[in-house]
Write an enzyme that holds these catalytic residues in place. Structure first.
Site, PDB file in Angstrom:
ATOM      1  N   TRP B 327      -3.851  13.334  12.257  1.00 14.54           N
ATOM      2  CA  TRP B 327      -5.101  12.413  12.128  1.00 14.54           C
ATOM      3  C   TRP B 327      -5.925  12.489  13.238  1.00 14.54           C
ATOM      4  CZ3 TRP B 327      -6.231   8.651  15.784  1.00 14.54           C
ATOM      5  CH2 TRP B 327      -7.171   7.564  15.444  1.00 14.54           C
ATOM      6  N   HIS B 328      -5.667  12.665  14.360  1.00 17.59           N
ATOM      7  CA  HIS B 328      -6.442  13.105  15.340  1.00 17.59           C
ATOM      8  C   HIS B 328      -7.523  14.186  15.070  1.00 17.59           C
ATOM      9  CE1 HIS B 328      -3.470  10.594  17.589  1.00 17.59           C
ATOM     10  NE2 HIS B 328      -4.519  10.423  18.429  1.00 17.59           N
ATOM     11  N   GLY B 329      -7.513  15.100  14.706  1.00 14.10           N
ATOM     12  CA  GLY B 329      -8.448  16.069  14.376  1.00 14.10           C
ATOM     13  C   GLY B 329      -8.011  17.202  13.479  1.00 14.10           C
ATOM     14  N   PHE B 494     -12.411  11.566  16.864  1.00 16.22           N
ATOM     15  CA  PHE B 494     -11.390  11.462  16.016  1.00 16.22           C
ATOM     16  C   PHE B 494     -11.692  10.459  14.598  1.00 16.22           C
ATOM     17  CE2 PHE B 494      -8.812  12.202  20.011  1.00 16.22           C
ATOM     18  CZ  PHE B 494      -9.100  13.371  20.006  1.00 16.22           C
TER      19      PHE B 494
END
Lengths: 380, 494
Positions: B327-329, B494
């Protein structure tokens, strides 16, 4: 009835009083912090007051420099890289009294990079030129923050009339051509088309209060350390699209006259003049650290003008030192920063050492003091 | 628009705040909501207006899906309702996948198969992960509760409210709607002061500490991409990033909470001194709390949570952390970061089970409770630092070089990366993170104290002095921030 009337009349008065007190308190809070910071900057921390200029009525730019002025410099919000110093009897940043210098000497013209307010003398370009030539070069540093090409010529005329130079080094940085059109008080700028090549912009006369405000530690801190500029405060970050540019005939003519005027102003052969051309260190880091597919170059008018200046200087017989190449070679090998980025883009001592080495080589003066040259007396 | 930019602090925020106060006095109950919604869209569009239609489409789609879920509760079958929910969530994830993960997927397929795969020319719309997750949670809640939001304007503000739109906190529909819909005619001065305190504290964290160490972090990780660094340089870079990310993101979160309070809205807290944790389990209860809550409620529990035995729980936990990492990147380094934390959590749970089973271990730990806590804290902190290295590294080669430097002390480069000034900020920042009270501990009770009889609110001069000096502080910090140039918040990516 009367009591209720008086209550309803008094209520708004009470609110007004509270609001007034509140506003007064807010002002007092702001004022208290202002005074506290000013005192803190003035007393607790080393003085952050850098160089300032007088505003005399003299027609010479060199007359604005404040003589024998103690200054200190620190960069960034947290006052890092502190430097203390004193200007000489002409108001320039040098431990030497220029009038006492045994002639001939090497003149050094440029902007803040050359002036070197953020470096101790030994680390500055002038100091490095002296050190790397083994004392053969006696640098008379006429560098001045905010100056551009026309000012270098103006100062060359003023100082050329006063001193006898052995050689001269002009340090040119990106932006120097276009900045020359900005009319900065007390500096030479490009003259109007069809008139003199350069003209001196008169220094502004300020009221005493304005001058005091200008010289307060807080104002200096906000302008100098925080680089506060109302014009760019709300600027949106991002790259501008490439706009194709070309040099106009007037630009070419201006530059041609410039390279012709320099040797005359300095009373030197063109071969005794070194044009050291700087590049943006940020570009060097980008090239080395993040190699990307080469895009089509998009030079602006300034870059085109400096390229033309470089070409014309070489044609006239001046020596050209490409600072970018010197710095990039070193950075590629060692990856040591060449400046104080991101706090300040000016050269650090690694860069000045490399540049001075390149200039000394061009002047063919390395290898110790020239025979018969009297030693200089330092005044610090 | 960045919270630390001059345009936001000097122009946008005062105008929107004054406009909001005026709108509360208008006869229309929803005027304030409308004003804040419009302002939020302007805030979002200021960065890149091209992505406003995508945000608006996402809001319309999810609002419509929520209403349909409501209607199908009465008209449709349970299966149809579930299909509707799955379809809506899939549509949200598809949009997110296209904008965020298309190139990662394409390049990964290319690397695995050797086939030349296309590179998509897509720009990541800022905040897409946050607003997508917020709305997925809303859909899931609407499905479970059988009750969606009827007021479009309130739903619109719930998604777009500018303090949380770009980088969270990830909001829960149920905690926000009552606040948006209450009939407030004024904002209590004490709440405004509390908001200012949070905002100033967050700005100070960002500007004075996070931004001050950022240049060194950037250089260390950049050089590590192609060079092995020495042990000192590597550890210094890793600790500096550990400091930076905490002060950057918790600073942002404080500012978001403070901005919410300026408008009388209380946003959920996101941090609770995570570096004081003595276990990884505790760390995840203190770090990015709203994301942890989201992952727990909408991923871990629906996957089965701990309901089907220890093995399933371990698999669910690992899956949750891997997806949380992704999800962060759009990079495999984030997946590894999630995986690393998943592994840490497994070890942590195993250790807990071991302690529960072993009276000898319990007795040993009880005999030296302080020493044990200190050891657990140190172990947790080092584990977190190592994980931050892969989180920050631009590639696995950068990660490998950093680890090589940290644990083997290899060196091919001596670029003078450690400087005294940054070392001071790192030490100071970490000491604050380890020992000091956090923002909510400092400010959460402020409004109660202020409104108490004899509190500052009864003394207008002192109240004014506090507000004046706080505003001056905010202005000063903004000027310092501007002097750094562009310094985006890390979580904006993000």
């Amino acid at each position: 009835m009367s009591s209720s009337t008086s209550t309803s009349e008094r209520a708004p008065q009470l609110d007004l009083r509270r609001a007034g007190l509140w506003l007064l308190g807010a002002l007092a809070g702001v004022l208290a912090l202002l005074v506290l910071i000013e005192l803190g900057l003035e007393l607790l921390l080393p003085s952050v007051r850098g160089l300032h200029r007088d505003n005399p009525s003299s027609p010479a730019a060199s007359a604005r420099f404040v003589r024998n002025q103690e200054y200190s410099f620190a960069m960034g919000w947290d006052l890092r890289h502190k430097v203390r110093g004193k200007t000489n009897a002409m108001g320039f940043l040098s431990p030497y009294q220029f009038d006492a210098v045994a002639k001939p000497a090497v003149a050094l013209f440029g902007d803040s990079f050359t002036e070197g307010e953020m470096l101790a003398y030994g680390e500055s370009l002038a100091g490095q030129l002296e050190a790397q030539s083994g004392g053969a070069i006696v640098p008379l540093n006429f560098g001045l923050s905010g100056a551009a090409l026309p000012h270098y010529l103006g100062m060359a005329r003023e100082m050329g009339a006063r001193f006898e130079f052995d050689a001269a080094v002009i340090v040119v940085v990106p932006g120097d051509y276009l900045e020359g059109f900005e009319e900065k008080e007390g500096l030479y700028s490009w003259g109007k088309p069809g008139s003199e090549l350069i003209s001196l912009v008169p220094a502004a006369s300020r009221s005493r209060w304005k001058q005091i405000a200008r010289e307060s530690a807080l104002v200096y801190y906000v302008r100098g350390n925080l680089k506060f500029n109302p014009a760019t405060l709300f600027a949106r970050p991002g790259q501008k699209a490439c706009m194709p540019h070309a040099l106009a005939a007037a630009d070419r003519e201006r530059l041609s006259r410039y390279v012709d005027a320099l040797p005359r102003a300095l009373r030197l052969d063109a071969g005794r003049i070194v044009l050291a051309v700087n590049t943006n260190t940020k570009d060097i880091y980008e090239r080395v650290d993040r190699p990307r597919p080469v895009r089509d170059a998009c030079p602006d008018v300034d870059a085109l003008a400096l390229a033309e200046l470089r070409r014309l200087a070489a044609v006239r017989g001046m020596k050209v030192v490409e600072i970018g190449a010197l710095l990039e070679q070193h950075y590629r090998a060692h990856r040591r920063l060449l400046d104080f980025r991101p706090v300040d883009p000016h050269w650090n001592d690694i860069a000045t050492t490399l540049i001075a080495g390149g200039i000394v080589r061009e002047l063919s003066l390395a290898g110790g003091p020239a025979k018969g040259r009297p030693a200089l007396a330092r005044t610090d | 628009m960045l919270f630390n930019s001059a345009i936001f602090v000097f122009v946008f925020l005062p105008l929107v705040w004054i406009g909001y106060l005026l709108s509360l006095r208008l006869p229309w109950a929803r005027a304030g909501i409308g004003w804040l919604g419009l302002a939020s869209i302007f805030f979002y569009g200021y960065w890149n207006p091209a992505f406003v239609p995508l945000l608006l489409a996402s809001i319309l789609f999810n609002y419509g899906a929520g209403r349909l879920l409501d209607r199908s509760l009465w008209n449709g079958s349970a299966g149809r309702r579930k299909a509707l929910l799955i379809g809506a969530i899939a549509a949200n994830l598809a949009v997110l996948a296209y904008y965020k993960y298309a190139n990662l997927l394409s390049s990964s397929v290319g690397a695995l198969t050797g086939i030349a795969t296309p590179v998509f020319d897509v720009l990541l719309p800022i905040g897409i992960s946050f607003y997508t997750f917020t709305q997925i949670a809303y859909l899931a809640d609407s499905y479970r509760a059988g009750k969606s939001e009827k007021s479009f304007s309130a739903y619109f503000l719930f998604v777009t409210f500018f303090p949380h739109l770009i980088a969270g906190p990830v909001l829960h529909h149920s905690e926000m709607m009552p606040q948006f819909l209450r009939d407030a005619r004024r904002i209590a001065p004490a709440v405004v002061l509390e908001g200012l305190l949070f905002f100033a504290c967050g700005l100070a964290k960002k500007v004075l500490i996070a931004d001050s160490v950022a240049p060194t972090v950037n250089r260390v990780f950049l050089l590590a991409e192609s060079n092995a660094l020495g042990a000192v340089d590597s550890w210094f870079g890793a600790l500096a990033y550990t400091t930076q990310i905490y002060f950057d993101f918790s600073g942002y979160s404080d500012m978001a909470v403070g901005l919410g309070l300026l408008f009388g809205i209380r946003l959920p807290l996101n941090f609770n001194s995570p570096y004081k944790s003595v276990s990884i389990i505790e760390f995840w209860r203190r770090w990015h709390m709203t994301l942890s809550r989201f992952l727990r409620d909408y991923l871990y529990i629906p996957l089965g949570g701990n309901r089907h035995g220890p093995l399933h729980r371990q698999v669910n936990l690992m899956l949750t952390m891997l997806l949380g990492g992704l999800w962060h990147g759009a990079a495999w380094t984030f997946v590894v970061w999630g995986g690393l934390h998943g592994a840490y959590l497994q070890v942590n749970h195993a250790w807990r089970r071991q302690v529960e089973r072993s009276p000898r271990l319990q007795a040993g730990l009880a005999r030296f409770p302080r020493a044990a806590s200190l050891c657990f804290w140190a172990l947790t902190f080092v584990a977190v630092v190592v994980a931050w290295v892969v989180f920050r590294a631009e590639s696995f080669s950068g990660f490998a070089h950093m680890l090589e430097g940290m644990f083997l002390g290899s060196r091919t480069l001596d670029a003078g990366l450690v400087d005294a000034r940054t070392a001071f900020y790192v030490c100071f920042g970490l000491l604050l993170a380890f020992l000091a009270r956090n923002s909510q501990e400092l400010f959460s009770g402020v409004s109660v104290r202020l409104t108490a009889p004899g509190g500052v609110l009864d003394r207008p001069f002192f109240h004014g002095a506090r507000v004046g000096s706080l505003l001056f502080l905010v202005v000063s910090l903004t000027l310092i921030s501007v002097s750094w140039g562009t310094n985006e918040f890390i979580y904006f990516n993000f």
